[in-house]
Design a protein around this motif. Structure first.
Motif, PDB file in Angstrom:
ATOM      1  N   ALA A 169       0.844  -1.192   0.000  1.00  0.00           N
ATOM      2  CA  ALA A 169       0.000   0.000   0.000  1.00  0.00           C
ATOM      3  C   ALA A 169       0.876   1.237   0.000  1.00  0.00           C
ATOM      4  CB  ALA A 169      -0.867   0.010   1.258  1.00  0.00           C
ATOM      5  N   THR A 170       0.433   2.245  -0.752  1.00  0.00           N
ATOM      6  CA  THR A 170       0.990   3.588  -0.624  1.00  0.00           C
ATOM      7  C   THR A 170      -0.236   4.471  -0.414  1.00  0.00           C
ATOM      8  OG1 THR A 170       0.762   4.077  -2.967  1.00  0.00           O
ATOM      9  CG2 THR A 170       2.873   3.120  -2.266  1.00  0.00           C
ATOM     10  N   LYS A 171      -0.023   5.773  -0.332  1.00  0.00           N
ATOM     11  CA  LYS A 171      -1.195   6.640  -0.156  1.00  0.00           C
ATOM     12  C   LYS A 171      -2.127   6.548  -1.368  1.00  0.00           C
ATOM     13  CE  LYS A 171      -0.184   8.904   3.826  1.00  0.00           C
ATOM     14  NZ  LYS A 171       1.141   9.317   4.232  1.00  0.00           N
ATOM     15  N   LEU A 172      -1.632   6.006  -2.494  1.00  0.00           N
ATOM     16  CA  LEU A 172      -2.459   5.890  -3.709  1.00  0.00           C
ATOM     17  C   LEU A 172      -3.405   4.694  -3.665  1.00  0.00           C
ATOM     18  CD1 LEU A 172       0.143   6.656  -6.531  1.00  0.00           C
ATOM     19  CD2 LEU A 172      -1.632   8.171  -5.632  1.00  0.00           C
ATOM     20  N   GLY A 173      -3.174   3.765  -2.742  1.00  0.00           N
ATOM     21  CA  GLY A 173      -4.055   2.593  -2.643  1.00  0.00           C
ATOM     22  C   GLY A 173      -3.281   1.309  -2.418  1.00  0.00           C
ATOM     23  N   VAL A 174      -4.018   0.202  -2.534  1.00  0.00           N
ATOM     24  CA  VAL A 174      -3.445  -1.107  -2.208  1.00  0.00           C
ATOM     25  C   VAL A 174      -3.538  -2.008  -3.436  1.00  0.00           C
ATOM     26  CG1 VAL A 174      -3.575  -3.066  -0.619  1.00  0.00           C
ATOM     27  CG2 VAL A 174      -4.389  -0.824   0.122  1.00  0.00           C
ATOM     28  N   ASN A 175      -2.451  -2.667  -3.758  1.00  0.00           N
ATOM     29  CA  ASN A 175      -2.454  -3.565  -4.912  1.00  0.00           C
ATOM     30  C   ASN A 175      -1.774  -4.878  -4.546  1.00  0.00           C
ATOM     31  OD1 ASN A 175      -3.509  -1.927  -7.364  1.00  0.00           O
ATOM     32  ND2 ASN A 175      -2.187  -0.536  -6.217  1.00  0.00           N
ATOM     33  N   GLY A 176      -2.267  -5.965  -5.130  1.00  0.00           N
ATOM     34  CA  GLY A 176      -1.728  -7.290  -4.820  1.00  0.00           C
ATOM     35  C   GLY A 176      -1.150  -7.930  -6.076  1.00  0.00           C
ATOM     36  N   PHE A 177      -0.009  -8.589  -5.908  1.00  0.00           N
ATOM     37  CA  PHE A 177       0.721  -9.183  -7.026  1.00  0.00           C
ATOM     38  C   PHE A 177       1.001 -10.641  -6.697  1.00  0.00           C
ATOM     39  CE2 PHE A 177       1.576  -4.773  -6.405  1.00  0.00           C
ATOM     40  CZ  PHE A 177       1.517  -4.207  -7.671  1.00  0.00           C
ATOM     41  N   THR A 178       0.659 -11.531  -7.610  1.00  0.00           N
ATOM     42  CA  THR A 178       0.891 -12.962  -7.379  1.00  0.00           C
ATOM     43  C   THR A 178       2.175 -13.382  -8.075  1.00  0.00           C
ATOM     44  OG1 THR A 178      -1.480 -13.315  -7.239  1.00  0.00           O
ATOM     45  CG2 THR A 178      -0.143 -15.268  -7.650  1.00  0.00           C
ATOM     46  N   LEU A 179       2.986 -14.157  -7.364  1.00  0.00           N
ATOM     47  CA  LEU A 179       4.244 -14.620  -7.947  1.00  0.00           C
ATOM     48  C   LEU A 179       3.953 -15.677  -9.005  1.00  0.00           C
ATOM     49  CD1 LEU A 179       7.381 -14.415  -7.762  1.00  0.00           C
ATOM     50  CD2 LEU A 179       7.276 -16.310  -6.139  1.00  0.00           C
ATOM     51  N   GLU A 180       4.392 -15.400 -10.226  1.00  0.00           N
ATOM     52  CA  GLU A 180       4.276 -16.362 -11.322  1.00  0.00           C
ATOM     53  C   GLU A 180       5.562 -17.170 -11.265  1.00  0.00           C
ATOM     54  OE1 GLU A 180       4.476 -18.335 -13.595  1.00  0.00           O
ATOM     55  OE2 GLU A 180       2.807 -18.015 -14.920  1.00  0.00           O
ATOM     56  N   PRO A 181       5.513 -18.406 -10.722  1.00  0.00           N
ATOM     57  CA  PRO A 181       6.777 -19.083 -10.432  1.00  0.00           C
ATOM     58  C   PRO A 181       7.624 -19.374 -11.665  1.00  0.00           C
ATOM     59  CG  PRO A 181       4.877 -20.416  -9.728  1.00  0.00           C
ATOM     60  CD  PRO A 181       4.333 -19.192 -10.374  1.00  0.00           C
ATOM     61  N   ILE A 183       8.211 -17.577 -14.274  1.00  0.00           N
ATOM     62  CA  ILE A 183       9.048 -16.457 -14.732  1.00  0.00           C
ATOM     63  C   ILE A 183       9.654 -15.696 -13.552  1.00  0.00           C
ATOM     64  CG2 ILE A 183       7.966 -16.122 -16.995  1.00  0.00           C
ATOM     65  CD1 ILE A 183       6.312 -13.834 -15.690  1.00  0.00           C
ATOM     66  N   GLY A 184       9.263 -16.084 -12.325  1.00  0.00           N
ATOM     67  CA  GLY A 184       9.845 -15.446 -11.138  1.00  0.00           C
ATOM     68  C   GLY A 184       9.471 -13.985 -10.987  1.00  0.00           C
ATOM     69  N   GLU A 185       8.284 -13.614 -11.460  1.00  0.00           N
ATOM     70  CA  GLU A 185       7.857 -12.208 -11.334  1.00  0.00           C
ATOM     71  C   GLU A 185       6.547 -12.120 -10.549  1.00  0.00           C
ATOM     72  OE1 GLU A 185       9.305  -9.460 -12.088  1.00  0.00           O
ATOM     73  OE2 GLU A 185      10.897 -10.135 -13.439  1.00  0.00           O
ATOM     74  N   PHE A 186       6.413 -11.046  -9.780  1.00  0.00           N
ATOM     75  CA  PHE A 186       5.136 -10.745  -9.151  1.00  0.00           C
ATOM     76  C   PHE A 186       4.277 -10.028 -10.189  1.00  0.00           C
ATOM     77  CE2 PHE A 186       7.658 -10.938  -5.148  1.00  0.00           C
ATOM     78  CZ  PHE A 186       6.849 -11.804  -4.424  1.00  0.00           C
ATOM     79  N   CYS A 187       3.100 -10.581 -10.490  1.00  0.00           N
ATOM     80  CA  CYS A 187       2.240  -9.998 -11.525  1.00  0.00           C
ATOM     81  C   CYS A 187       0.968  -9.443 -10.889  1.00  0.00           C
ATOM     82  CB  CYS A 187       1.861 -11.063 -12.555  1.00  0.00           C
ATOM     83  SG  CYS A 187       3.316 -11.757 -13.339  1.00  0.00           S
ATOM     84  N   LEU A 188       0.554  -8.278 -11.363  1.00  0.00           N
ATOM     85  CA  LEU A 188      -0.629  -7.617 -10.795  1.00  0.00           C
ATOM     86  C   LEU A 188      -1.858  -8.520 -10.942  1.00  0.00           C
ATOM     87  CD1 LEU A 188      -1.809  -4.999  -9.547  1.00  0.00           C
ATOM     88  CD2 LEU A 188      -2.200  -4.185 -11.878  1.00  0.00           C
ATOM     89  N   SER A 189      -2.365  -9.010  -9.814  1.00  0.00           N
ATOM     90  CA  SER A 189      -3.525  -9.911  -9.861  1.00  0.00           C
ATOM     91  C   SER A 189      -4.705  -9.333  -9.092  1.00  0.00           C
ATOM     92  CB  SER A 189      -3.162 -11.275  -9.265  1.00  0.00           C
ATOM     93  OG  SER A 189      -2.605 -11.099  -7.973  1.00  0.00           O
ATOM     94  N   HIS A 190      -4.434  -8.442  -8.139  1.00  0.00           N
ATOM     95  CA  HIS A 190      -5.486  -7.874  -7.296  1.00  0.00           C
ATOM     96  C   HIS A 190      -5.345  -6.345  -7.309  1.00  0.00           C
ATOM     97  CE1 HIS A 190      -5.281 -12.013  -5.984  1.00  0.00           C
ATOM     98  NE2 HIS A 190      -6.314 -11.866  -5.174  1.00  0.00           N
ATOM     99  N   PRO A 191      -5.757  -5.700  -8.434  1.00  0.00           N
ATOM    100  CA  PRO A 191      -5.604  -4.241  -8.483  1.00  0.00           C
ATOM    101  C   PRO A 191      -6.580  -3.540  -7.549  1.00  0.00           C
ATOM    102  CG  PRO A 191      -6.675  -5.055 -10.481  1.00  0.00           C
ATOM    103  CD  PRO A 191      -6.354  -6.263  -9.644  1.00  0.00           C
ATOM    104  N   ASN A 192      -6.135  -2.422  -6.988  1.00  0.00           N
ATOM    105  CA  ASN A 192      -7.006  -1.543  -6.202  1.00  0.00           C
ATOM    106  C   ASN A 192      -7.849  -2.300  -5.171  1.00  0.00           C
ATOM    107  OD1 ASN A 192      -8.048   0.893  -5.453  1.00  0.00           O
ATOM    108  ND2 ASN A 192      -9.565   0.968  -7.100  1.00  0.00           N
TER     109      ASN A 192
END
Ligand code: FDP
Length: 327
Positions: A169-181, A183-192
């Motif tokens: 979270a930042t003052k702009l809001g909360v976002n969730g990212f799921t690790l795509e194993p 490719i080893g990247e956190f990908c935006l899965s739960h925006p806002n």
């Protein structure tokens, strides 16, 4: 996640990119911890480390690994002046020129819910980022770590659950990212992410009922009482791993409580490593976080390992609980 964070910080013309880099580094630590957590049971990482931490709690091997991973990654990055960890007695100021000129400090609980490690339940890493108040160009000081939660710049957690997710979270809001194993990247899965105003779940260690005061017990009775119109009785869920219980609360709504009781008037959970970051996340998502005497994030910390009672989650449920608690 990195791309998203960069785009978000571009909304602030004065941003230097340090915060995005710091969040990326914490994400990297999360990936390394995740790799080890996923091997638990296969390599010699389960069980006790043999030492106790500053709170007198037994450290698990994974606690120690997670702590060292975060300390080393943040030491070697250029955006962090120092850290404070739930596992260490004192704060640590990083002694190099880059760090002396870094404007952020990070507080973390490297592996929360560690009593769940050996039984394969969800655990997590919690972090809070503050802008330092000490003079740039010098080592950071303890004052940087004793700021009230309302001065957090960002906060988040990484949950090692059925999938691995980083939520920040930042003052702009909360976002969730799921690790795509793969490719080893956190990908935006739960925006806002938004914490629902109401929920049907209450979450606390009900085994401690006998130690709770009358107000707390009256609220528990309210949760268990039958009232069709108001959707009661509520459902009770308690994993005993704050990250996991809070992740559910954020997504489904509900209230998570760790109250003070007769033996521990300030409860169990730590203000700076657990309650403040979770309060920042939940309030950025529209929820509420109170101590029973006011806002969690308004508490002025006086020591690094301070504890506080916590009532956190869906706005209306937390406010309702206060009608019983503040009697
Ligand atoms: P743990 O001791 O397993 O690390 O911070 C401590 C914490 O877990 C929280 O994650 C959790 O919500 C709480 O303690 C559980 O405490 P109880 O066992 O007293 O319910």
């Amino acid at each position: 996640m990195d791309e998203f964070t960069i785009q978000e910080t571009r909304k602030f013309p004065q941003a230097t990119g340090d915060l995005s880099a710091l969040l990326r580094d914490i994400g990297l630590a999360g990936k390394i911890i995740n790799k080890q957590v996923r091997k638990a049971g296969l390599v010699d990482i389960l069980g006790k480390h043999g030492a106790t931490n500053v709170q007198g709690e037994e450290q698990m091997k994974l606690d120690v690994f997670a702590n060292e991973t975060l300390i080393n990654i943040l030491k070697n990055c250029t955006e962090c002046a120092g850290i404070a960890s739930e596992e260490n007695d004192d704060h640590m100021s990083y002694e190099d020129t880059f760090s002396f000129n870094s404007k952020y400090v990070v507080l973390f609980d490297p592996l929360d819910g560690s009593s769940n490690i050996d039984v394969n339940a969800s655990i997590g890493t919690i972090f809070a980022i503050y802008r330092r108040v000490s003079e740039l160009g010098k080592p950071c000081t303890v004052e940087d770590f004793l700021q009230p939660g309302n001065r957090q710049v960002a906060a988040g957690y990484i949950i090692y659950g059925s999938s691995t997710m980083m939520v920040y979270a930042t003052k702009l809001g909360v976002n969730g990212f799921t690790l795509e194993p793969s490719i080893g990247e956190f990908c935006l899965s739960h925006p806002n992410m938004k914490c629902p105003d109401n929920g049907k779940i209450y979450s606390l260690n009900q085994g401690n009922t006998v130690k709770y005061d009358t107000g707390m017990n009256a609220y528990l009775n309210y949760c268990m009482e039958s009232n069709k119109e108001e959707g009661r009785p509520y459902t009770q869920r308690y994993i005993g791993s704050m990250v996991a219980d809070m992740h559910r609360t954020l997504i489904k709504g509900g209230i998570f409580i760790y109250p003070g009781d007769k033996s521990n008037p300030n409860g169990k959970l730590r203000l700076q490593y657990e309650c403040n970051p979770m309060a920042f996340i939940v309030e950025a998502a529209g929820g509420r976080a109170l101590s029973g005497k006011g806002n969690i994030m308004d508490i002025q910390p006086t020591e690094l390992h301070q504890r506080t009672p916590v009532f956190i989650g869906s706005r209306n449920m937390v406010e309702k609980a206060m009608e019983f608690i503040q009697q």
